[in-house]
Write a protein that holds these residues in place. Structure first.
Motif, mmCIF file in Angstrom:
data_model
loop_
_atom_site.group_PDB
_atom_site.id
_atom_site.type_symbol
_atom_site.label_atom_id
_atom_site.label_comp_id
_atom_site.label_asym_id
_atom_site.label_seq_id
_atom_site.Cartn_x
_atom_site.Cartn_y
_atom_site.Cartn_z
ATOM 1 N N SER A 56 -15.067 -4.703 -4.351
ATOM 2 C CA SER A 56 -15.409 -3.526 -3.339
ATOM 3 C C SER A 56 -16.171 -3.976 -2.109
ATOM 4 O O SER A 56 -16.589 -4.922 -2.289
ATOM 5 C CB SER A 56 -16.142 -2.311 -4.006
ATOM 6 N N GLU A 76 -12.700 4.608 -2.233
ATOM 7 C CA GLU A 76 -11.585 5.269 -2.760
ATOM 8 C C GLU A 76 -10.241 4.200 -2.953
ATOM 9 O O GLU A 76 -9.258 4.915 -3.182
ATOM 10 C CB GLU A 76 -11.118 6.540 -1.855
ATOM 11 N N ASN A 77 -10.628 3.015 -3.334
ATOM 12 C CA ASN A 77 -9.372 2.316 -3.736
ATOM 13 C C ASN A 77 -8.445 1.839 -2.506
ATOM 14 O O ASN A 77 -7.364 1.592 -2.820
ATOM 15 C CB ASN A 77 -8.798 2.663 -4.910
ATOM 16 N N ARG A 78 -8.920 2.240 -1.166
ATOM 17 C CA ARG A 78 -8.068 1.801 0.015
ATOM 18 C C ARG A 78 -8.256 0.417 0.465
ATOM 19 O O ARG A 78 -9.462 0.192 0.507
ATOM 20 C CB ARG A 78 -8.335 3.019 1.003
ATOM 21 N N ILE A 102 0.778 -1.064 0.046
ATOM 22 C CA ILE A 102 -0.015 -0.020 0.005
ATOM 23 C C ILE A 102 0.915 1.413 -0.100
ATOM 24 O O ILE A 102 1.910 1.357 0.543
ATOM 25 C CB ILE A 102 -0.972 0.018 1.267
ATOM 26 N N ARG A 142 -2.743 4.417 1.971
ATOM 27 C CA ARG A 142 -3.346 3.369 2.191
ATOM 28 C C ARG A 142 -4.098 2.640 0.977
ATOM 29 O O ARG A 142 -5.036 1.484 1.126
ATOM 30 C CB ARG A 142 -4.550 3.096 3.408
ATOM 31 N N HIS A 143 -3.876 3.175 -0.387
ATOM 32 C CA HIS A 143 -4.199 2.680 -1.612
ATOM 33 C C HIS A 143 -3.550 1.233 -1.979
ATOM 34 O O HIS A 143 -2.264 1.407 -1.594
ATOM 35 C CB HIS A 143 -4.180 3.723 -2.681
ATOM 36 N N VAL A 163 -11.362 -3.532 -1.126
ATOM 37 C CA VAL A 163 -11.091 -2.218 -1.079
ATOM 38 C C VAL A 163 -12.543 -1.263 -1.056
ATOM 39 O O VAL A 163 -13.398 -1.624 -1.252
ATOM 40 C CB VAL A 163 -10.331 -1.639 -2.475
#
Lengths: 462, 462
Positions: free
Chosen positions: B213, B239-241, B177, B181-182, B236
């Motif tokens: 997701s 926001e793709n975190r 990451i 945190r992405h 995720v």
């Protein structure tokens, strides 16, 4: 998440366009980041002649992964177009169990060509695995696992894993064997990582483990993996010598296949392992017609029952109109019970020793269902048919015959539905065959006999 | 292979005997080598009052594993008997996603007690996961995964795995990451082991990966895992975190549950997630009765059709006897087609765009089936009913009516059976509901209408 269903059409269009304009470098760039399973799905949708070209654009390793994911028809097509060098390159990249799967599906001449181009020791292993019966644990195992000796240190073990790991199907679990290749323990990569470098394998290995035999059913192996949450399950021969492992991804495929088979049997279809749209008309016909014929012949007995009460029906023609409702409700009740029990058996939630508990439960449920259905029906018969539509033939006595039949039919249907699959299992047959269609045919006859019995008693006919 | 079904009874007897003679040390020795899932199965069969005692015999770690495998009723029973220290000990050993599963099943007062005895940061994570909708990927994920930074070396990574690994659900894959945190990549333990100590994670990580997701359906997550053969799938947020991972063992459970639900829906039962023998009578009744009532009411329409042709049936009473055979055959043909298509849809083998291909295939199969069934039936009508039993009512013309009806019914049944599930899917309903019972009810009415139409045309009645 990559939304596959909607993106596929777009991707296909783009690939065809790039192919047409011969933009191969761009096409390769586009395919590289995709998962092998997705590339395979795309290739299957494209015109056959584009497949070899597309396949050759892929780097060796990815090409092999895609090859494994293709259907056997497409694999055969590709192999027949391969040069010997290309064939060898693909085969070198494959895991052993995948090669075996492919060999099993190919016609004899292709098999010969494949075996000719694999390394001698791989060929030996393939022939070994091919000897195991279809649907046995041996037939789905891979022989590419990491084996360790009990007196190795953790450092030795890591050296061995680093050296042999690239060719192994999994390195998450290593198997500890003695001089006679008997399985004596297993050790996970997690345990190795958390141990000290000079710890001895014998001291850190897990000695309580579950294994299956090569001849056990593949479903047993898959269910054990699923039940215990393992990533791989060791497969031993009759002398407890380790011969292979079954990995969790193969187990998932087996469970899917077995469920599809069960569902097909429940719908009176001979199971096939080809996807629906890939099965030929004649094949589909052959899978369905024997059951239809058998069930049609059984249903004529129901007709015989009606014939033998022809006089009763002529005297009370109104009774005929309620036959479909009684037969359908009986069939539905029966299949509810049978399908629930069949699924319970295949998940090992229900065993034969539970027979009495199951029967007692179904009796109580069916009394509840029967009474509610009969009450609803009685209200409908009196309010709608008798009062609203002024049908003089629907007397309270006729309504009583119908409702009493309903209660008894529901009871019989649920009992037949829950006991037949359990008896089938006990007698060594597949319980899934005892689902809706057979239950319906039996319950039809029972419901008619009950119907005419009540008609005889209350209406004094027949 | 440990033959479970036959050994269970013996083991139970031995446990009860040892309990009675208070040989607890011996009992402990006996349980230690067993798998947690098996101990749980045994405990569920033993009398309730022995469970806490047996549970306390197990070492802490095994006890926690057994606890996870128990049904929620037994878990509740144990928790209510735990001292606060015991509860904390068990909870400390559990993986986060298991704790969440348990919390989801418990009544409010027990949940309160559990949350009170977990560490504050675990409590925070539990509350986080509980917020995701039921059956979403978020609700089955675990937040206990290994995360790495892109600029770490392989040596750093191993240090981190060794330090944090014991608490993680899996260490087979680590997730890379960035500062926000992405999720930017993943790296398998195999890659780490085969790399050099001073390689940088960024250079060896895999940057093409599939993720789901938190709000995606849990079935989508499970099917992706199965399709790509992964051991874990990252989850995720919008926001793709990276917020969690779904592991393969949980995915297998989800697939099993979803299949059971599909099978129940196909048999017109409201799905439940409890095993059959653990479901109460009233619960089972409630799951079945709405569908039975609905189908019973639909079936009365079929009765109306018969009523409206009462005169025809009185003139040709012989026609009544063949009604069950025609209705049953139609129902069987319809459910063969519908069940095959439903399964194909749920395995993503069939999409709505295939509708015309499916219809065209079913038309050809049904013509084959219809002709064979009609021919078999014609032979039977003439040879058996007419010549052997000398039934004068079965004239060649009557036989023709029956056989023509059969061909048309089979065709209509297969068409209804294959199109309704696909239309249901397109309209956003669950295709599994369009299985045997509904198809049968619809096909019954169609077959009768066809029957009386042919009777009218050939026998000039009605």
């Amino acid at each position: 998440m990559f939304d596959w269903e909607t993106e596929k059409a777009e991707l296909l269009k783009k690939i065809e366009e790039l192919m047409e304009r011969k933009r191969y470098a761009q096409l390769r760039e586009m395919l590289l980041p995709m998962e092998a399973a997705d590339i395979a799905l795309l290739m299957e949708e494209l015109p056959e002649e584009t497949m070899p070209l597309l396949f050759r654009l892929l780097p060796k390793e990815l090409a092999a992964e895609v090859f494994v994911e293709l259907d056997s028809d497409e694999q055969e097509l590709l192999i027949s177009g391969f040069s010997n060098t290309e064939l060898k390159e693909v085969l070198d990249e494959l895991y052993l169990d995948d090669t075996v799967d492919i060999v099993e599906e190919m016609p004899a001449n292709v098999v010969k060509r494949i075996l000719k181009h694999t390394d001698p020791d791989v060929r030996k292993s393939i022939n070994e695995i091919l000897k195991y019966p279809e649907d046995s644990a041996g037939s789905i195992m891979t022989t590419e696992f990491v084996d360790l000796k009990r007196d190795m240190t953790v450092e030795d073990a890591f050296k061995r894993i680093r050296r042999t790991g690239p060719d192994k199907e999994t390195i998450n679990v290593s198997y500890v064997i003695d001089e006679g290749r008997h399985l004596i323990g297993l050790v996970s990569i997690r345990t190795l990582l958390l141990a000290e470098e000079d710890d001895v394998i014998e001291d850190i290995m897990q000695t309580n483990f579950v294994s299956v035999s090569t001849l056990d059913d593949q479903e047993l192996a898959a269910r054990s993996l699923s039940k215990y949450g393992f990533l791989a399950l060791p497969v031993v021969d009759t002398e407890n010598r380790l011969v292979g492992i079954v990995t969790v991804d193969d187990a998932m495929d087996v469970l899917q296949e077995e469920v599809t088979e069960d569902i097909e049997k429940m719908a009176a279809i001979t199971p096939s392992d080809k996807p629906y749209l890939k099965t030929g008309i004649v094949e589909t016909f052959k899978a369905r017609i024997p059951w239809l014929l058998l069930l049609m012949i059984s249903a004529t007995f129901t007709g015989q029952i009606i014939s033998s009460f022809e006089n009763a029906l002529e005297a009370f023609a109104v009774l005929t109109a309620y036959i479909p409702m009684l037969m359908d409700t009986g069939g539905n009740c029966g299949s509810q019970a049978s399908v629930t029990v069949i699924r319970g058996i295949s998940l090992s939630e229900i065993e034969f020793s539970d027979l009495l508990r199951v029967i007692w439960k179904e009796i109580r449920v069916s009394v509840l269902c029967g009474v509610v259905l009969a009450a609803a029906n009685f209200v409908k018969l009196i309010l709608v048919d008798h009062l609203l539509f002024q049908n003089p033939a629907v007397t309270p006595l006729v309504a009583a015959v119908i409702c009493l039949t309903l209660v008894c039919t529901v009871l019989c249907a649920k009992l037949v539905g829950c006991t037949l699959p359990m008896l089938a299992k006990k007698l060594g047959f597949d319980p899934a065959v005892m689902a809706s269609p057979f239950i319906t045919t039996i319950v039809d006859a029972i419901s008619l006999l009950i119907y005419f019995q009540f008609a005889h008693m209350l209406l004094h006919i027949g």
